[in-house]
Scaffold this active site. Structure first.
Site, short mmCIF file in Angstrom:
data_model
loop_
_atom_site.label_atom_id
_atom_site.label_comp_id
_atom_site.label_asym_id
_atom_site.label_seq_id
_atom_site.Cartn_x
_atom_site.Cartn_y
_atom_site.Cartn_z
N GLY A 271 0.82 -1.20 0.00
CA GLY A 271 0.00 0.00 0.00
C GLY A 271 0.86 1.25 0.00
O GLY A 271 2.05 1.22 0.32
N CYS A 272 0.25 2.37 -0.36
CA CYS A 272 1.01 3.62 -0.51
C CYS A 272 1.49 4.17 0.84
O CYS A 272 2.69 4.45 1.01
CB CYS A 272 0.20 4.66 -1.27
SG CYS A 272 -1.47 4.95 -0.61
#
Length: 325
Positions: free
Chosen positions: A134-135
């Site tokens: 995920g970012c």
């Protein structure tokens, strides 16, 4: 050439994949799958591609491509892979959250490797299936991994991170509407964001005895892309020793830069870079980490993983320049 397919082609991460793959010297885009835009030009959804690529969306999957990127909504990759079979040689890189945690890493006989290259490079090189991080998780893990490796995470970590509106996806929602988001700021999912699970697992991979809390406040920024994360924790090492540990940890990692100067988000937007700044105040270490949520936080990192999986130099096609103004 690596023949590439993209599933879920009308979203932001797919648009970034197309933008980067167009200029990748070892990859060729075979198809971009989108049931909502089938038969229409890619530029209908990705306006920046107008005049650059002559290809239409399709609702047909070529199961024999060398690699397929899944750019589907969270929880939808399992359903798609159940309904669509790929050739035994096809590599799969999932940009969703379906396979990131240890409890979800095996699906239908496929074992997904967590695709953070700075942590799992050797495993990625030998993998066929990748769960792209995920970012927020990328920015936060890169900020903390050197401390974990040195067994220096011994107290709570306080995290405040702000992301751009593209982090919410292409679908319109109240909190991504321009009139709400512009000149505005808010936090959400305080202390229980979904990325905490993957962050915790990676930290325990390097420092198994870490038992303190990750106190994470995610914020919505009034800009489209980028993540600006600040973290602090107790650390009695000198700044010089901490900087040395970070520089050694990232010595062979082409996209991570360590500095003691002030940094800003424009230094990384539109690139696959992460810049980490270290400052010591008393017994606290302040760590600032900046990335582009759509590139290093998603599509750029996915291509970095593809490069490693196919034996290419990991920076191939990812020499991207930010704009500082």
């Amino acid at each position: 050439m690596i023949n590439v397919g993209i599933i879920g082609g009308s979203g932001y991460t797919a648009g970034e994949l197309i933008r980067i793959l167009m200029f990748h010297p070892n990859a060729k885009l075979d198809f971009v799958y989108s049931t909502t835009n089938a038969g229409k030009p890619l530029s209908v959804a990705h306006h920046d591609l107008l005049g650059d690529i002559e290809m239409n969306f399709t609702d047909t999957v070529n199961p024999n491509v060398n690699v397929v990127f899944l750019c589907l909504g969270h929880g939808k990759s399992k359903t798609f892979l159940t309904e669509n079979q790929f050739a035994s040689h096809t590599k799969i890189i999932d940009l969703g959250n379906d396979f990131r945690l240890h409890k979800d890493e095996v699906f239908d006989g496929k074992k997904f490797v967590y695709g953070l290259p700075e942590l799992n490079k050797a495993a990625i090189k030998n993998a066929q299936f990748i769960a792209n991080p995920g970012c927020f998780a990328t920015a936060i893990q890169l900020a903390l991994l050197p401390l974990a490796e040195a067994k220096l995470l011994n107290s709570d970590v306080h995290i405040n991170a702000t992301t751009g509106s593209t982090g919410a996806g292409v679908g319109l929602a109240e909190t991504s509407h321009f009139s709400w988001r512009n000149n505005n700021m808010s936090h959400y999912k305080a202390f229980d964001h979904q990325h905490l699970g993957e962050i915790s697992e990676s930290l325990h991979q390097l420092q198994n005895d870490y038992k303190n809390e990750l106190l994470f406040i995610p914020n919505r920024g009034d800009f489209p892309r980028g993540i600006f994360a600040t973290l602090y924790t107790i650390c009695n090492e000198s700044l010089e020793d901490i900087v040395t540990k970070y520089e050694l940890f990232y010595k062979n990692q082409p996209f991570v830069t360590v500095t003691t100067t002030g940094i800003n988000m424009k230094q990384v937007v539109q690139t696959n870079k992460c810049i980490i700044s270290l400052v010591k105040k008393g017994n606290r270490i302040l760590i600032t980490s900046v990335i582009d949520n759509l590139v290093k936080g998603a599509s750029g990192q996915a291509i970095q993983n593809m490069n490693l999986m196919f034996g290419l130099e990991e920076s191939t096609g990812l020499h991207l320049k930010p704009s500082g103004f």
